[in-house]
Design a protein around this motif. Structure first.
Motif, PDB file in Angstrom:
ATOM      1  N   ARG A 194     -56.478 -30.369 -57.850  1.00 11.81           N
ATOM      2  CA  ARG A 194     -57.865 -30.676 -57.481  1.00 11.81           C
ATOM      3  C   ARG A 194     -58.669 -29.399 -57.244  1.00 11.81           C
ATOM      4  O   ARG A 194     -59.787 -29.238 -57.744  1.00 11.81           O
ATOM      5  CB  ARG A 194     -57.893 -31.558 -56.230  1.00 11.81           C
ATOM      6  CG  ARG A 194     -59.287 -32.026 -55.820  1.00 11.81           C
ATOM      7  CD  ARG A 194     -59.268 -32.764 -54.500  1.00 11.81           C
ATOM      8  NE  ARG A 194     -58.970 -31.904 -53.367  1.00 11.81           N
ATOM      9  CZ  ARG A 194     -59.844 -31.038 -52.828  1.00 11.81           C
ATOM     10  NH1 ARG A 194     -61.057 -30.916 -53.333  1.00 11.81           N
ATOM     11  NH2 ARG A 194     -59.505 -30.301 -51.791  1.00 11.81           N
ATOM     12  N   LEU A 195     -58.062 -28.460 -56.510  1.00 10.85           N
ATOM     13  CA  LEU A 195     -58.769 -27.215 -56.212  1.00 10.85           C
ATOM     14  C   LEU A 195     -58.891 -26.325 -57.448  1.00 10.85           C
ATOM     15  O   LEU A 195     -59.907 -25.633 -57.618  1.00 10.85           O
ATOM     16  CB  LEU A 195     -58.071 -26.476 -55.075  1.00 10.85           C
ATOM     17  CG  LEU A 195     -58.213 -27.148 -53.709  1.00 10.85           C
ATOM     18  CD1 LEU A 195     -57.319 -26.482 -52.679  1.00 10.85           C
ATOM     19  CD2 LEU A 195     -59.663 -27.139 -53.251  1.00 10.85           C
ATOM     20  N   ARG A 197     -59.328 -27.392 -60.460  1.00 10.92           N
ATOM     21  CA  ARG A 197     -60.453 -27.968 -61.197  1.00 10.92           C
ATOM     22  C   ARG A 197     -61.781 -27.640 -60.518  1.00 10.92           C
ATOM     23  O   ARG A 197     -62.767 -27.305 -61.175  1.00 10.92           O
ATOM     24  CB  ARG A 197     -60.283 -29.474 -61.323  1.00 10.92           C
ATOM     25  CG  ARG A 197     -59.223 -29.859 -62.315  1.00 10.92           C
ATOM     26  CD  ARG A 197     -59.144 -31.348 -62.487  1.00 10.92           C
ATOM     27  NE  ARG A 197     -58.160 -31.686 -63.506  1.00 10.92           N
ATOM     28  CZ  ARG A 197     -57.595 -32.853 -63.612  1.00 10.92           C
ATOM     29  NH1 ARG A 197     -57.900 -33.828 -62.769  1.00 10.92           N
ATOM     30  NH2 ARG A 197     -56.707 -33.083 -64.555  1.00 10.92           N
ATOM     31  N   GLN A 198     -61.805 -27.777 -59.194  1.00 10.08           N
ATOM     32  CA  GLN A 198     -63.032 -27.507 -58.439  1.00 10.08           C
ATOM     33  C   GLN A 198     -63.502 -26.071 -58.648  1.00 10.08           C
ATOM     34  O   GLN A 198     -64.688 -25.829 -58.861  1.00 10.08           O
ATOM     35  CB  GLN A 198     -62.790 -27.768 -56.952  1.00 10.08           C
ATOM     36  CG  GLN A 198     -63.978 -27.454 -56.065  1.00 10.08           C
ATOM     37  CD  GLN A 198     -63.667 -27.712 -54.595  1.00 10.08           C
ATOM     38  OE1 GLN A 198     -62.857 -28.565 -54.251  1.00 10.08           O
ATOM     39  NE2 GLN A 198     -64.315 -26.965 -53.719  1.00 10.08           N
ATOM     40  N   TYR A 199     -62.569 -25.111 -58.589  1.00  8.85           N
ATOM     41  CA  TYR A 199     -62.924 -23.695 -58.721  1.00  8.85           C
ATOM     42  C   TYR A 199     -62.822 -23.182 -60.156  1.00  8.85           C
ATOM     43  O   TYR A 199     -63.087 -22.018 -60.408  1.00  8.85           O
ATOM     44  CB  TYR A 199     -62.036 -22.842 -57.810  1.00  8.85           C
ATOM     45  CG  TYR A 199     -62.235 -23.134 -56.331  1.00  8.85           C
ATOM     46  CD1 TYR A 199     -63.485 -23.049 -55.746  1.00  8.85           C
ATOM     47  CD2 TYR A 199     -61.147 -23.480 -55.540  1.00  8.85           C
ATOM     48  CE1 TYR A 199     -63.665 -23.308 -54.392  1.00  8.85           C
ATOM     49  CE2 TYR A 199     -61.312 -23.729 -54.183  1.00  8.85           C
ATOM     50  CZ  TYR A 199     -62.565 -23.646 -53.620  1.00  8.85           C
ATOM     51  OH  TYR A 199     -62.723 -23.894 -52.280  1.00  8.85           O
ATOM     52  N   ARG A 200     -62.397 -24.048 -61.074  1.00  3.52           N
ATOM     53  CA  ARG A 200     -62.234 -23.687 -62.484  1.00  3.52           C
ATOM     54  C   ARG A 200     -61.297 -22.476 -62.636  1.00  3.52           C
ATOM     55  O   ARG A 200     -61.649 -21.468 -63.251  1.00  3.52           O
ATOM     56  CB  ARG A 200     -63.585 -23.421 -63.140  1.00  3.52           C
ATOM     57  CG  ARG A 200     -64.450 -24.659 -63.234  1.00  3.52           C
ATOM     58  CD  ARG A 200     -65.751 -24.371 -63.983  1.00  3.52           C
ATOM     59  NE  ARG A 200     -66.463 -25.572 -64.302  1.00  3.52           N
ATOM     60  CZ  ARG A 200     -67.387 -26.121 -63.519  1.00  3.52           C
ATOM     61  NH1 ARG A 200     -67.711 -25.561 -62.379  1.00  3.52           N
ATOM     62  NH2 ARG A 200     -67.984 -27.233 -63.889  1.00  3.52           N
TER      63      ARG A 200
END
Length: 131
Positions: free
Chosen positions: A23-24, A26-29
């Motif tokens: 999840r993180l 993806r969030q921070y790419r």
């Protein structure tokens, strides 16, 4: 098999921690590493620490069951271990050193207890017999 319950619980912990890292990322790419994001660094360490501790604890718990441990002993060790893992995760996520430290203490005590039990009740006569 009591230990099967804790194997499943261990798998659920690892899945939860893995999903948090994903999840993180993806969030921070961030595809590799932590990208310098502290939240991702923490999630990676929570997952890594779980991967370092859960498999050996589960092997020890299974061995305890195979070596004839009472059901209450298996539940005590399993519950203390996973309470420690949950406390460690909470402490890491929220920066609460008390939770992190005591989580590792519970983890260490439960693993140590499992090691001692297995050393005391292992079928040494079968192990040391030369064929």
């Amino acid at each position: 098999m009591v230990s099967a319950l804790y194997v499943v619980l261990g798998a659920l912990f690892l899945i939860k921690f893995s999903i948090e890292v994903i999840r993180l990322r993806r969030q921070y790419r961030v595809a590799h590493g932590d990208g310098g994001f502290s939240g991702l660094q923490i999630a990676i360490r929570i997952h890594g620490n779980a991967m370092e501790n859960i498999p050996i604890a589960l092997l020890l718990l299974i061995m305890m069951e195979m070596n004839g441990a009472d059901i209450w002993m298996l539940h005590l060790c399993g519950l203390l271990f996973f309470a420690g893992r949950a406390m460690h995760s909470r402490g890491m996520h929220h920066g609460i050193i008390y939770w992190r430290r005591n989580g590792m203490l519970l983890t260490g005590l439960s693993v140590s207890g499992m090691v001692i039990f297995n050393l005391l009740f292992m079928p040494w006569d079968l192990i040391l017999t030369l064929h």
